[in-house]
Design an enzyme around this catalytic site. Structure first.
Site, short mmCIF file in Angstrom:
data_model
loop_
_atom_site.label_atom_id
_atom_site.label_comp_id
_atom_site.label_asym_id
_atom_site.label_seq_id
_atom_site.Cartn_x
_atom_site.Cartn_y
_atom_site.Cartn_z
CB CYS A 189 -1.03 0.08 1.25
SG CYS A 189 -2.39 1.13 0.89
CB CYS A 239 -4.03 1.75 -2.04
SG CYS A 239 -2.42 1.96 -1.99
CB CYS A 252 7.51 -0.82 -8.12
SG CYS A 252 6.44 -0.17 -6.93
#
Length: 280
Positions: free
Chosen positions: A123, A199, A207
């Site tokens: 998250c 989320c 990433c």
């Protein structure tokens, strides 16, 4: 076919159009409203509209109207055609010329048997949703899974309502702490088999590639930390979040991992996020 490939590559040659394409690829199979795409990539609404139009015309993404909103999703068939055009048609399927990770990816989880799986919930803050998910998986079905959680924000703290909720459900919270995602991206970090974002903000962020290429899924839900009103109303939001995550995790843990190849497993992970969201 050659002209279509060239047109699609030309469309993707623009850095920001590529950023839109990659965002929708990360969120596959979700449909995203134009406003969320613009916000995630820090684009003006008019600029995002131009990029989305170009990608739609090239057939790389699809567009669907939902009331007053336009929703966009990746066109996987087109994306596969681009890859095939580059590495299958051009290379004639020669394994020594095509990127080895393509075949390695398909073999990496096919099937899963007699194994304890590492699962990471991500998250933005690692203060509530991901912490709750980690705790549920650890305490309810921890015999087959090792649960972790982390946040993309540089620093966060456990939300007191989340801690209170977990205690009320009989969970041990003594070892819980807020963690940054960097802890799980180093050479000494445990290799993940599954990575779930809980989320939208974390799912939209780009990433680094996870070692071992784990199966990923997006189980987005409203942030209970943002709930307004009385303490009772805030606690209700946390209870609803707990119930949503519990449903998803129970459905996930019930999968027949030994009978699913990577493609089937990915499909079921995606379906769990959508099916449980509809039930809620």
């Amino acid at each position: 076919m050659e002209s279509i490939l060239i047109d699609r590559l030309a469309t993707l040659s623009h850095p920001q159009r590529m950023a839109v394409f990659r965002l929708l690829m990360r969120r596959c199979p979700d449909e995203l409203p134009a406003g969320e795409i613009a916000e995630a990539l820090a684009l003006k609404a008019s600029t995002a509209s131009v990029y989305l139009s170009a990608l739609t015309q090239a057939g790389l993404i699809s567009q669907r109207r939902d009331g007053t909103r336009l929703l966009y999703a990746i066109n996987l068939d087109a994306a596969r055609e681009v890859v095939a055009g580059l590495f299958v048609d051009c290379c004639r399927g020669r394994a020594d010329l095509c990127p080895p990770q393509f075949s390695d990816l398909l073999r990496s989880i096919s099937p899963m048997t007699d194994k304890t799986f590492n699962v990471l919930f991500v998250c933005s803050g690692n203060s509530a949703r991901s912490i709750i998910a980690e705790t549920i998986l650890r305490d309810r079905v921890g015999d087959r899974f090792t649960a972790y959680s982390a946040g993309t924000a540089h620093r966060s703290e456990l939300n007191p309502f989340a801690v209170e909720l977990l205690k009320s459900k009989g969970h041990d919270v003594s070892l819980l702490r807020s963690k940054n995602i960097g802890e799980f991206q180093g050479a000494d970090a445990p290799q993940m088999d599954f990575v779930f974002t809980v989320c939208d903000r974390a799912a939209n962020e780009e990433c680094p590639t996870w070692p071992g290429r784990p199966v990923s899924g997006h189980w987005g839900m409203p942030d209970p930390v943002k709930a307004e009103g009385t303490d009772a109303e805030k606690r209700l939001a946390f209870h609803q979040t707990y119930g949503s995550l519990h449903n998803r995790i129970m459905a996930f843990s019930a999968l027949s991992f030994e009978n699913l190849d990577r493609g089937s497993l990915q499909k079921r992970v995606d379906e769990i996020g959508k099916e449980t969201a509809k039930q809620e």
